[in-house]
Structures are given as C-alpha cells and as structure tokens.
Design a protein around this motif. Sequence first.
Motif, PDB file in Angstrom:
ATOM      1  N   LEU A  90       1.062  -0.999   0.078  1.00 39.40           N
ATOM      2  CA  LEU A  90       0.061  -0.105   0.113  1.00 39.40           C
ATOM      3  C   LEU A  90       1.012   1.679  -0.280  1.00 39.40           C
ATOM      4  CD1 LEU A  90      -2.938   1.037   0.201  1.00 39.40           C
ATOM      5  CD2 LEU A  90      -2.972   1.516   2.685  1.00 39.40           C
ATOM      6  N   GLY A  91       1.900   1.148   0.906  1.00 40.00           N
ATOM      7  CA  GLY A  91       2.793   2.379   0.534  1.00 40.00           C
ATOM      8  C   GLY A  91       3.733   2.523  -0.439  1.00 40.00           C
ATOM      9  N   ARG A  92       4.039   1.280  -1.424  1.00 44.03           N
ATOM     10  CA  ARG A  92       4.610   1.912  -3.105  1.00 44.03           C
ATOM     11  C   ARG A  92       3.365   2.359  -3.328  1.00 44.03           C
ATOM     12  NH1 ARG A  92       6.398  -3.618  -1.753  1.00 44.03           N
ATOM     13  NH2 ARG A  92       4.951  -4.355  -4.089  1.00 44.03           N
ATOM     14  N   ALA A  93       2.285   1.986  -3.638  1.00 39.33           N
ATOM     15  CA  ALA A  93       1.078   2.371  -4.202  1.00 39.33           C
ATOM     16  C   ALA A  93       0.830   3.706  -4.334  1.00 39.33           C
ATOM     17  CB  ALA A  93      -0.450   1.715  -4.077  1.00 39.33           C
ATOM     18  N   ILE A  94       0.401   4.319  -2.573  1.00 42.79           N
ATOM     19  CA  ILE A  94       0.451   5.618  -2.936  1.00 42.79           C
ATOM     20  C   ILE A  94       1.758   6.542  -2.956  1.00 42.79           C
ATOM     21  CG2 ILE A  94       0.079   7.073  -0.634  1.00 42.79           C
ATOM     22  CD1 ILE A  94      -0.828   4.796   0.992  1.00 42.79           C
ATOM     23  N   GLU A  95       3.287   6.030  -3.021  1.00 35.48           N
ATOM     24  CA  GLU A  95       4.785   6.860  -3.250  1.00 35.48           C
ATOM     25  C   GLU A  95       4.151   6.914  -4.741  1.00 35.48           C
ATOM     26  OE1 GLU A  95       7.818   4.263  -1.264  1.00 35.48           O
ATOM     27  OE2 GLU A  95       6.967   5.426   0.735  1.00 35.48           O
ATOM     28  N   LEU A  96       3.602   5.931  -5.624  1.00 36.63           N
ATOM     29  CA  LEU A  96       3.540   5.994  -6.852  1.00 36.63           C
ATOM     30  C   LEU A  96       2.841   6.896  -7.111  1.00 36.63           C
ATOM     31  CD1 LEU A  96       4.303   2.603  -7.882  1.00 36.63           C
ATOM     32  CD2 LEU A  96       5.609   4.214  -8.572  1.00 36.63           C
ATOM     33  N   ILE A  97       1.835   6.832  -6.652  1.00 30.83           N
ATOM     34  CA  ILE A  97       0.551   7.571  -7.046  1.00 30.83           C
ATOM     35  C   ILE A  97       0.997   9.262  -6.814  1.00 30.83           C
ATOM     36  CG2 ILE A  97      -1.740   8.846  -6.904  1.00 30.83           C
ATOM     37  CD1 ILE A  97      -1.346   5.487  -8.666  1.00 30.83           C
ATOM     38  N   GLU A  98       1.655   9.365  -5.668  1.00 25.49           N
ATOM     39  CA  GLU A  98       2.136  10.640  -5.130  1.00 25.49           C
ATOM     40  C   GLU A  98       2.942  11.551  -5.999  1.00 25.49           C
ATOM     41  OE1 GLU A  98       3.117  10.760  -1.500  1.00 25.49           O
ATOM     42  OE2 GLU A  98       0.360  11.207  -0.964  1.00 25.49           O
ATOM     43  N   ARG A  99       3.381  10.081  -6.537  1.00 25.40           N
ATOM     44  CA  ARG A  99       5.142  10.645  -7.967  1.00 25.40           C
ATOM     45  C   ARG A  99       4.179  10.904  -9.397  1.00 25.40           C
ATOM     46  NH1 ARG A  99       9.539   6.642  -9.456  1.00 25.40           N
ATOM     47  NH2 ARG A  99       9.680   7.702 -11.057  1.00 25.40           N
ATOM     48  N   GLY A 100       4.080  10.273 -10.039  1.00 20.77           N
ATOM     49  CA  GLY A 100       2.347  10.386 -11.058  1.00 20.77           C
ATOM     50  C   GLY A 100       1.567  11.629 -10.546  1.00 20.77           C
ATOM     51  N   ILE A 101       1.270  11.962  -9.916  1.00 22.36           N
ATOM     52  CA  ILE A 101       0.699  13.641  -9.814  1.00 22.36           C
ATOM     53  C   ILE A 101       1.285  14.673  -9.914  1.00 22.36           C
ATOM     54  CG2 ILE A 101      -0.874  14.540  -8.227  1.00 22.36           C
ATOM     55  CD1 ILE A 101      -2.451  12.170  -6.971  1.00 22.36           C
ATOM     56  N   VAL A 102       2.671  14.342  -9.535  1.00 25.08           N
ATOM     57  CA  VAL A 102       4.028  15.726  -9.164  1.00 25.08           C
ATOM     58  C   VAL A 102       4.370  15.313 -10.119  1.00 25.08           C
ATOM     59  CG1 VAL A 102       5.533  16.344  -8.170  1.00 25.08           C
ATOM     60  CG2 VAL A 102       4.396  15.702  -6.681  1.00 25.08           C
ATOM     61  N   GLU A 103       5.019  14.655 -11.179  1.00 23.95           N
ATOM     62  CA  GLU A 103       5.428  14.532 -12.500  1.00 23.95           C
ATOM     63  C   GLU A 103       4.532  14.927 -12.664  1.00 23.95           C
ATOM     64  OE1 GLU A 103       6.870  11.018 -13.435  1.00 23.95           O
ATOM     65  OE2 GLU A 103       8.326  11.547 -11.302  1.00 23.95           O
ATOM     66  N   GLY A 104       2.450  14.542 -13.047  1.00 24.97           N
ATOM     67  CA  GLY A 104       1.556  14.925 -14.107  1.00 24.97           C
ATOM     68  C   GLY A 104       1.452  15.940 -14.473  1.00 24.97           C
ATOM     69  N   HIS A 105       1.577  16.904 -12.849  1.00 23.18           N
ATOM     70  CA  HIS A 105       0.684  18.308 -12.932  1.00 23.18           C
ATOM     71  C   HIS A 105      -0.058  18.223 -12.758  1.00 23.18           C
ATOM     72  CE1 HIS A 105       4.845  20.066 -13.096  1.00 23.18           C
ATOM     73  NE2 HIS A 105       5.000  19.325 -14.245  1.00 23.18           N
ATOM     74  N   ARG A 106      -0.887  17.063 -12.128  1.00 28.75           N
ATOM     75  CA  ARG A 106      -2.070  16.652 -12.110  1.00 28.75           C
ATOM     76  C   ARG A 106      -3.146  17.020 -10.416  1.00 28.75           C
ATOM     77  NH1 ARG A 106      -4.104  11.176 -14.010  1.00 28.75           N
ATOM     78  NH2 ARG A 106      -6.631  12.072 -14.244  1.00 28.75           N
ATOM     79  N   ASN A 107      -4.313  17.038 -10.408  1.00 29.38           N
ATOM     80  CA  ASN A 107      -4.930  17.869  -8.894  1.00 29.38           C
ATOM     81  C   ASN A 107      -5.703  16.770  -8.691  1.00 29.38           C
ATOM     82  OD1 ASN A 107      -5.383  18.717  -6.756  1.00 29.38           O
ATOM     83  ND2 ASN A 107      -6.324  20.799  -7.467  1.00 29.38           N
ATOM     84  N   PRO A 108      -6.190  15.504  -8.805  1.00 29.92           N
ATOM     85  CA  PRO A 108      -7.203  14.710  -9.138  1.00 29.92           C
ATOM     86  C   PRO A 108      -8.437  14.800  -7.307  1.00 29.92           C
ATOM     87  CG  PRO A 108      -5.120  13.938  -8.185  1.00 29.92           C
ATOM     88  CD  PRO A 108      -5.080  14.729  -8.240  1.00 29.92           C
ATOM     89  N   SER A 109      -9.329  14.588  -7.486  1.00 27.21           N
ATOM     90  CA  SER A 109     -10.221  14.323  -6.280  1.00 27.21           C
ATOM     91  C   SER A 109      -9.728  13.257  -5.675  1.00 27.21           C
ATOM     92  CB  SER A 109     -10.906  14.061  -6.675  1.00 27.21           C
ATOM     93  OG  SER A 109     -12.210  13.302  -7.123  1.00 27.21           O
TER      94      SER A 109
END
Length: 141
Positions: A90-109
Amino acid sequence: MNQSTEKVQNLERGERIVAERKRLKLSQPAFADAGGVKKGSQILYEKGNAPTADYLERIAAVGADVLFILTGRHEAAATTTINPVDPERLGRAIELIERGIVEGHRNPSPKAKAEMIIAAYELLDETSEAATERILRLVVG
C-alpha cells in the motif's frame, strides 16, 4: 471553498480519521504514535489536513481502514478477511501515485486519487519495474 484550500483541508476526511481512531479505541497520542507522527500532526489530520503516505501506511498496519479515510467507503469485511492489506505494498502504491501526480502536474479529487491508489495497489501484486512504469504512465498521462 477554493481549489487551494481543498488541497490543504478536507474536513470530511478529518472526521473519518477521528472515526477510525475511535473505532480502534485509540487516544490521539496513541494513534499519532501508531502513525509515526506527533500529537500535533494527528490533531491537524483530524481537522482535515492531508495525511502523508507514511502515516496512512502505518495506521493501516494497526487496522485503520485507509480506503474509508480517503473515500468514505468501507472495505467489505469479507475482502479484509480474505485479502488483508499489505502495508508495504500500500505504501508503494501511495508513493507511486503521489509521484505520478507531481510529475504529471495533476490535481485529482480525493476520490480519484483513492481509485488510482487502489488500482496501483492491485497492479503491485508483484514487484517489477514494468508495473511501476505502467502505473506512472497511467497517472502522468
């Protein structure tokens, strides 16, 4: 509430953190300790400040329903019993998603972010570089 305030605070999420703490019959200091944070951070999370991935991973390890905290939906009891959450995965999944959000300059709900975390968690059933890259491509776009 403007968009920048939504990023910082989510009162419903804070209320769900309180509900999980009380369900587990833990005091604020005990839950903070379980999450690896100080009581002041716990208070801020309960007021709606966004918790860190490390915190969520640690409280999941003591039985907190992170899906409920993030989305307001409880995990089905049968799912939890048959397939317990792996805090490391779960920690790896959260870290990957947070990294992807930052790299993709996204702001998901929060709901979209939780759905991404769930999908990443399911894809990470095996540790592979290919799975990591696939998840990042999905998030970054």
